[in-house]
Design a protein around this motif. Sequence first.
Motif, short mmCIF file in Angstrom:
data_model
loop_
_atom_site.label_atom_id
_atom_site.label_comp_id
_atom_site.label_asym_id
_atom_site.label_seq_id
_atom_site.Cartn_x
_atom_site.Cartn_y
_atom_site.Cartn_z
N PHE A 183 13.72 35.47 -36.08
CA PHE A 183 13.11 34.07 -35.93
C PHE A 183 14.55 33.48 -35.85
N SER A 184 15.76 33.40 -36.49
CA SER A 184 16.93 32.70 -36.15
C SER A 184 17.71 33.03 -34.99
N LYS A 185 17.32 34.33 -34.51
CA LYS A 185 17.84 34.60 -33.18
C LYS A 185 17.05 33.63 -32.00
N LEU A 186 15.95 33.62 -32.29
CA LEU A 186 14.98 32.75 -31.54
C LEU A 186 15.71 31.28 -31.54
N ILE A 187 15.76 31.08 -32.77
CA ILE A 187 16.11 29.37 -32.64
C ILE A 187 17.92 29.27 -32.17
N ALA A 188 18.30 30.29 -32.29
CA ALA A 188 19.72 30.16 -31.67
C ALA A 188 19.70 30.04 -30.21
N ILE A 189 18.99 30.64 -29.51
CA ILE A 189 18.96 30.47 -27.90
C ILE A 189 18.17 29.10 -27.40
N GLY A 190 17.73 28.32 -28.50
CA GLY A 190 17.65 26.91 -28.39
C GLY A 190 16.54 26.44 -27.76
N LYS A 191 16.22 25.26 -27.49
CA LYS A 191 15.19 24.71 -26.61
C LYS A 191 13.67 25.38 -27.14
N THR A 192 13.63 25.32 -28.53
CA THR A 192 12.50 26.20 -29.04
C THR A 192 11.67 25.19 -29.93
N ILE A 193 10.61 25.54 -29.83
CA ILE A 193 9.45 24.65 -30.77
C ILE A 193 8.91 25.60 -31.59
N GLU A 194 9.12 25.10 -33.17
CA GLU A 194 8.69 26.10 -34.10
C GLU A 194 7.28 25.74 -34.44
N GLU A 195 6.50 26.65 -34.48
CA GLU A 195 4.89 25.99 -34.75
C GLU A 195 4.43 27.43 -35.35
N GLU A 196 4.12 27.03 -36.69
CA GLU A 196 3.65 28.31 -37.36
C GLU A 196 2.17 27.97 -37.31
N SER A 197 1.39 28.78 -36.93
CA SER A 197 -0.21 28.75 -36.99
C SER A 197 -0.82 29.83 -37.72
N PHE A 198 -1.71 29.77 -38.45
CA PHE A 198 -2.66 30.76 -39.14
C PHE A 198 -3.82 30.75 -38.53
N GLU A 199 -4.38 32.06 -38.15
CA GLU A 199 -5.52 32.14 -37.62
C GLU A 199 -6.58 33.22 -38.56
N VAL A 200 -7.62 32.75 -38.37
CA VAL A 200 -8.78 33.92 -38.72
C VAL A 200 -9.17 34.68 -37.53
N GLN A 201 -9.36 35.71 -37.49
CA GLN A 201 -9.68 36.59 -36.30
C GLN A 201 -10.25 37.88 -36.68
N ALA A 202 -11.36 38.05 -35.99
CA ALA A 202 -12.19 39.30 -35.99
C ALA A 202 -12.30 39.94 -34.65
N LYS A 203 -12.18 41.30 -34.65
CA LYS A 203 -12.30 42.07 -33.55
C LYS A 203 -13.20 43.23 -33.61
N VAL A 204 -13.90 43.53 -32.42
CA VAL A 204 -14.91 44.76 -32.19
C VAL A 204 -14.72 45.43 -30.84
N ARG A 205 -14.70 46.69 -31.08
CA ARG A 205 -14.68 47.63 -29.84
C ARG A 205 -15.91 47.70 -29.39
N LEU A 206 -16.15 47.40 -28.05
CA LEU A 206 -17.31 47.41 -27.31
C LEU A 206 -17.59 48.48 -26.44
N PRO A 207 -18.79 49.31 -26.47
CA PRO A 207 -19.06 50.38 -25.38
C PRO A 207 -19.35 49.65 -24.10
N ASP A 208 -19.71 48.23 -23.99
CA ASP A 208 -20.31 47.71 -22.99
C ASP A 208 -20.60 46.04 -23.06
N PRO A 209 -19.71 45.55 -22.19
CA PRO A 209 -19.37 44.19 -22.15
C PRO A 209 -20.56 43.24 -21.95
#
Length: 664
Positions: free
Chosen positions: A454-480
């Motif tokens: 994170f601090s290495k990212l900040i060091a190269i500048g022009k960066t937007i810090e944006e912390e986001s939380f996500e609820v996610q659920a994922k399923v493998r599909l035999p057929d879409p």
Amino acid sequence: MTRETVDILLKNASILTLDEDFHQYDPGALAIKGDTIVETGPGIDLVDKYEAREIFDCGGLVMMPGLINAHTHVPMTLLRGLADDLRLDVWLLGFMMPVEREFVSPDFVTLGTKIACLEMIRSGITCFADMYYFEEYVARTTAEIGLRAVCSQTVMKFPTPDADFYEESLLAARDFIERWKGNPLIMPSVAPHAPYTCTEEILRATAELAVEYDVPLHTHLAETASEVENSIRDHGMSVVPYVKTNHLFDAKVLAAHCVHVDESEIHTLLQHRAGVAHNPSSNLKLASGYAPVGKMIEAGLNVGIGTDGPASNNDLDMFEEVRLAAFLAKSVANDPTALPARTSLAMATCLGAKALHLGELTGSLKAGKRADLILVDVSRLHNSPRFRRDPNNLYAQLVYAGKSTDVRDVMVNGRWLMRDRLLTGLDEAELVQQAQEYARKIDLFLIQREKSVFSKLIAIGKTIEEESFEVQAKVRLPDPAPVLSSIKRPEIEVLRYRHYHEFDTYFLFSDPKLGTLRYREDEFIETGEHGNQARYRLTLIGPAREHKFPSDVLLSRSRYLAPAMYSLRFYREYFNPVTEISIEKDRRRWRVLFRGTEFYINLDRLDQPNLGYFVEVKSRTWSRSDAEHKASMAVELLEFLGASLEGRLTKDYLEMVQESIPNP
Ligand SMILES: [Zn+2]
């Protein structure tokens, strides 16, 4: 006959004047009044002609004009050895600039300049062209010590240690020029850092400023092949024509590098009387390429030689540079007669002075010029014996076997700065100790920084810090197919649809606590409102799952999101991951409203590695109760989409991909 009175008469020297006719006098003498050379000539004539307040016997040493370091960043002596063996962008954007933003101050610049001046005096440099921040302190320190310099205040589009916005540095440059204009030792100047670190507006504004005050403009031009490629991509032309369109050459330009210039660009530089600073060590160390020095000299350009900053060289030794310039030119031309010793020494003196637009003042030992000269001992073991048959022999001795430690005495503006290798007024041990203290602090700063992606990212500048939380659920599909038909049902309101080809590169680090960095290239497949285009993003994915809800719905945290401004190669070299994983997929993405809740549905086909279809539902969340609600909604949505809950995944692609790779 009354003899004319002078202040100092230097006699009994082997004089190389480096004037237009390359006059040599052996034994020769040189008369000085105040800061100016009155005459250079055969010893016998001058001793009779002048009554001197002080007669100085040079003991048969070589007298020549002081060396001119045509391009450097002197305060960077304090960053010498900080980061080496890196590509220019990683070195500059990843290390130099972040450290400079943190540490460079008037105190830093003053100390770094003192060390550099000491080093340069010892190696026979009497004049240099500098480019840095807080240039006021470079100028003050240099003038106090007594060296001559073109001091250039840097202007660029990024925040710098001395300005948050370029307008501030431009104002600072104007103030600086007004204060120093007319100083006997310092020529103030403005430095738009490089075409790629400046805007067109900056190029024009700095050129106007330089013209207004009739001072040189110092810049970096065409240093690397990629600079030229990018210029052609972004402006439709290579670097020299691009800066010309922005009126840079209205000013008296000193252009460092010019490695990648063709014949028409050389012609443009010549037409506008631009000076060039060739930096052989820096170009070799950074593998920037080979400047067409032979062609530039042949065309009549004023090409000087520079050390560049001591963080990219890593010293300020002009003897080494002159020798390298000669060797490099011969090697590149595949011709040992290319750039003979006399020419390379001229580049380090008279041509260098002209490149700095100080040709009237210094660069050769000639009546009317300032007394900037050095005495060099060419009779030591490593440079013996001396042949006298060929008049060029002395040049060859200096260029091919001379060392900076052979410089015995240095005079600038008629004043001795070093006598018999002794300098007065500067405590060398004290300076070394102060530099060490900076090195200790910078080491600590970088050790802290390297502990966190994170601090290495900040060091190269022009960066937007944006912390986001996500609820996610994922399923493998035999057929879409069931998912595709469910989305069309009225219970789902589609707010937006996109189709991408996604290339993800994950950087993994030895300590999983550091998180994972994802470089994503999204290619829109269909022409939407934005048309066909690609975008590049960088995401730092938090190390651990924040929470796991029933039915394997995950709450995950993505710490940071920013547009990726540099290349994948840059990030790879800068972050130095232990493992890298590439995933290529086809993604259809819907933003939908399902029973009053907004979700993203991603239908992915993993092509690389070939893992088949997946459907993922996601929603951003900000509070615990909201997360719980969305977690149960996510399960409902998956069921609605006809995704078999048996296929539900507790892992993300990355873990699966890692597992699919057989252990070595
Ligand atoms: Zn430079």
